[in-house]
Each structure stands twice: as structure tokens, then as C-alpha cells.
Write an enzyme that holds these catalytic residues in place. Structure first.
Site: not given
Ligand code: PLP
Length: 435
Positions: A291, A293-294, A330, A359
Site C-alpha cells: 500500500e 503512497g509517497r 513538510r 506569520c
Molecule cells: C498503514 C499505512 N500504510 C501505507 C502508508 C503509506 O506510506 P508511504 O506513503 O510511505 O508509502 C502509510 C503512511 O503513513 C500508513 O500509515
């Protein structure tokens, strides 16, 4: 020049994204402006499926990418990923609603988070998601109870806390004993929860889930994590419990610093697949879910700000831009490094600080950066903001969330309108007695 940002080129000293002149995009759409690149999103996703297809070939099991919506849940971005066959990792009713809006295959939706609400559990069960990743015994009991009331059986996976050091920023580490997430394996809590689930009528045990942190730039914690998960799966088999899915979470990092190469999807896949195969003679190998994201969207996004003022103080030359920490938090919250470049690249160089206009002293995107000379009215690009950029944006200092566009083969599309002053006040109410 821009490691990981294949959509960026420099032509005649002008920055381009997918062939579009970036200063012209800023002029046309206004700033601050998020730009997402379709081509980069597609490349990032395809690298996962290509790299991991060997797992399915060798085991006959499914490999699923469930994108972590928290990184960037813009509908157009999600639709691009969904159309490629990507699933969803959601952590709230809002994210599940969003996944349904883009018609994600429900068998590729997993529900994470450590405080699932009753209404979210109902929604998940009614959507027939692949699994709730259970974070506590209390959640397990609630899921069983809610499923019972609905006359259904809910699929559950167990988020274990493997106590693995992800070697990343402490604020984005999640799989250490001291973190709030997961069911501790060493203390026997994970096993206790699974045994309880076995006796419950309205849950079905389907998987083991784990996520150790974000922005991992070393593969060894993934290997350690996979081993701990698979050791646990083997120990469950010995107790007569079969695990169909293993979810190893997200976490692959991106090259924020363009001078440092870091592992990519192929490196991750090789390490994980080899580790999984070591268990082939001990247990029937499970379906594999990740899963990320980044690593799917960060490099595909750029934040543009226009230079409105330049001032010199005894300590530095400051470039003041109209994007701020409300657009991208970030650097302010994690001291995160992002590459910054003007979109007109002049030969002369100078060392400057780049700041937003909020600010807060922490509203600074970069300090002591040696950059091509910058002038008032220039457009500045902050790179690798496609993940945890607009999804963390807020209205601090009464600033609207910025507009977002998508560059694609056949044009640049608006994929999120800029918030107006009226939008900012749309939820506030003055009781009549004050009017
Ligand atoms: C449970 C879980 N899965 C997936 C992700 C996605 O992580 P990343 O964006 O580092 O791939 C996160 C991000 O914190 C997460 O908490």
C-alpha cells in the site's frame, strides 16, 4: 538533473513539465499552483506491477497495489491509478467514500487506522472491502459486533507491530514498540487477538498486515519486516490458522535529495520476493498486498509559487513567494528537504533562503540554497510535493487551498479549483443574537 522527476526537462533555460512551459502554466492558472504529471504517476505505478509480477508468476498468487489515499486523494489522481488497476488503502469514512466515487474494485480496498469508528465499519462491511486491518482487540470486538448486527461476516487482517527500526524520521516511523500502531507480536497480543477472532461468528481471518514507516531509503528494514510477518504466518499455520493475504504496507522512499540515489521498486521487489520464497516449503505462500503512497505520487507533483518580494537581512537574502506552509507543511513539520528551482534558469548563481508569507518562522521552504539568480515575478518550483502536500494543506492565515492542475499528453487540465475567500467562511456561523 532531477532524479526521479522524469517529467521535468529544461529547454532554453526554461523549466518544462511534460513539455509544458512551467512559467506559462503559472501565468495562466495563477499561483500558488500544484502541478501533477500523469506520465510520472503512470511510470511510478507501472514500476510496482512490473517489478512484482514475478511474485504471481512464481507462486500463482495475487499481487495487489492498494494506494494509500492519505498521500494525495485528488479524484483525477485516483482515477488515473484506478484505471491502471490500482486498489485503495483508506483510513477514514471520507477516504472510503472517495474510493467508491472513483469506482475502485472493492476486493482491492483495505481499511487501515487505529481508531475505526462504528459508522466507518458499517460502510466498510457494506462495501464488501477486502479487509479491515485490525489495530487492537477493541477494534476487533467492535467489527464483530457491527457485522453481527448487519448479519454479515467481515474480513479482518491483523496489523502487527513487528518492532522493526525503519531507519527513517522518528515522526514517520510506525512499527516500533513505542509507536501507537498495531498488535504486539513479541508480547503475544497479536496471537491473542487472532485466537479471539477464530472464536467469533462475524469475522473471517484473512490476513496479516504490517507497516513500519514512511520514506524508507534502505531495503533491509523491509526484509526484516517480511521475515517477521512470515515467521508469524508459519507459527499460525502450526495452530491451524491459514493466512491468505500478507500486506507489507507502504513506505518506499523517494529521492528528495537529487544527489543521493535510493532504492527503487525493483530493489524492493527483489528483496521481498526472495524473502517470501524462502518460506515456500514451510507454508502455502499468501497473496501479496502493498500500500504505497509517497512512491506513487510524490515525484509527480510540483508546487509553484511566484516571487513577490526579495529582501536582504544581515544573515541572508530572502526570496518571498506566495506559496506557504499552509500549502505544503513538510518542511515546517518534519524539516523535510525539497529541491527548489526557479523556472527561468539564469547562469548567475546566488545563495538564498526561500520563504512563504505566513506569520510563522517555520514557513521556510529552503535555507542557504545555491540557485540560479532569482528576480521578482519569477516562478519558483518546489519539487516532489505530490505526496503529503495538498493532502496536508490547510487554511491557516485564512489562505485558500491552492489550485491543482494535471499535465497530460493532450493538455493541462484543472483538477482542483482554487478555494475562494467565500469558501473559507462557508462553514462559519454567527448566532443571530450577535447580528
Ligand atoms: C498503514 C499505512 N500504510 C501505507 C502508508 C503509506 O506510506 P508511504 O506513503 O510511505 O508509502 C502509510 C503512511 O503513513 C500508513 O500509515
Amino acid at each position: 538533473m532531477f532524479l526521479g522527476n522524469e517529467m521535468i526537462t529544461v529547454e532554453n533555460n526554461k523549466l518544462k513539465i511534460d513539455g509544458f512551459d512551467v512559467s506559462e502554466l503559472a501565468e495562466q492558472h495563477g499561483t500558488p499552483l500544484y502541478v501533477m504529471s500523469e506520465s510520472q504517476i503512470v511510470k511510478n505505478f507501472t514500476r510496482y506491477t512490473e517489478a512484482f509480477k514475478e511474485y504471481s508468476e512464481k507462486t500463482g498468487k495475487e499481487f495487489i497495489v492498494s494506494y494509500a489515499y492519505k498521500a494525495n486523494s485528488n479524484l483525477a489522481v485516483l482515477k488515473i491509478l484506478t484505471n491502471l488497476g490500482c486498489g485503495a488503502d483508506v483510513v477514514s469514512g471520507g477516504e472510503l467514500y472517495t474510493a467508491k466515487m472513483v469506482s475502485v474494485d472493492s476486493s482491492k480496498i483495505v481499511f487501515n487506522g487505529n481508531c475505526k469508528l462504528e459508522e466507518e465499519i458499517i460502510m466498510g462491511i457494506e462495501t464488501n472491502i477486502r479487509a479491515f486491518n485490525v489495530d487492537s482487540i477493541s477494534e476487533l470486538e467492535l467489527i464483530n459486533e457491527v457485522a453481527g448486527k448487519l448479519g454479515k461476516v467481515a474480513n479482518v487482517a491483523f496489523r502487527i507491530n513487528p518492532n522493526v527500526n525503519p531507519k527513517t524520521h522518528p515522526k514517520i516511523s510506525t512499527g516500533l514498540k513505542s509507536n501507537k500502531f498495531g498488535l504486539d507480536v513479541e508480547a503475544g497480543i497479536a496471537l491473542k487477538a487472532i485466537k479471539m477472532a477464530k472464536e467469533m461468528k462475524n469475522v473471517k481471518i484473512v490476513g496479516i498486515h504490517c507497516h513500519i514507516g514512511s520514506q524508507l531509503t534502505d531495503i533491509s528494514p523491509f526484509v526484516e519486516e517480511t521475515k517477521k510477518v512470515m515467521d508469524f504466518v508459519v507459527s499460525l499455520k502450526e495452530q491451524g490458522i491459514k493466512i491468505e493475504d500478507v500486506n507489507i504496507g507502504g513506505g518506499l522512499g523517494v529521492p528528495y535529495d537529487k544527489n543521493t540515489e535510493i532504492p527503487v521498486q525493483k530493489d524492493l521487489a527483489n528483496a521481498v520476493i526472495n524473502t517470501m520464497l524462502e518460506y515456500a516449503d514451510k507454508v502455502e505462500l499468501p497473496n501479496l498486498i502493498i500500500e504505497p503512497g509517497r512512491s506513487l505520487v510524490a515525484t509527480a507533483g510540483v508546487l509553484l509559487g511566484k516571487v513577490h518580494h526579495i529582501k536582504e537581512t544581515p544573515s541572508a537574502k530572502w526570496i518571498m513567494i506566495d506559496a506557504g506552509m499552509n500549502d505544503m507543511m513538510r518542511p515546517a513539520i518534519y524539516e523535510a528537504y525539497h529541491e527548489i528551482t526557479p523556472c527561468t534558469i539564469r547562469d548567475e548563481k546566488e545563495v538564498v533562503n526561500i520563504a512563504g508569507g505566513l506569520c510563522e518562522s517555520s514557513d521556510v521552504f529552503g535555507k542557504e540554497r545555491e540557485l540560479p539568480k532569482i528576480e521578482v515575478k519569477d516562478t519558483i518550483a518546489i519539487l516532489d510535493v505530490g505526496a503529503y502536500g495538498i493532502s496536508m494543506a490547510n487554511n491557516y492565515n485564512a489562505r485558500g487551498i491552492s489550485k491543482m492542475i494535471l499535465t497530460s499528453e493532450d493538455g493541462a487540465y484543472t483538477i482542483r479549483e482554487r478555494e475562494t475567500y467565500a469558501d473559507l467562511l462557508s462553514k462559519d456561523i454567527i448566532p443571530p443574537k450577535y447580528l
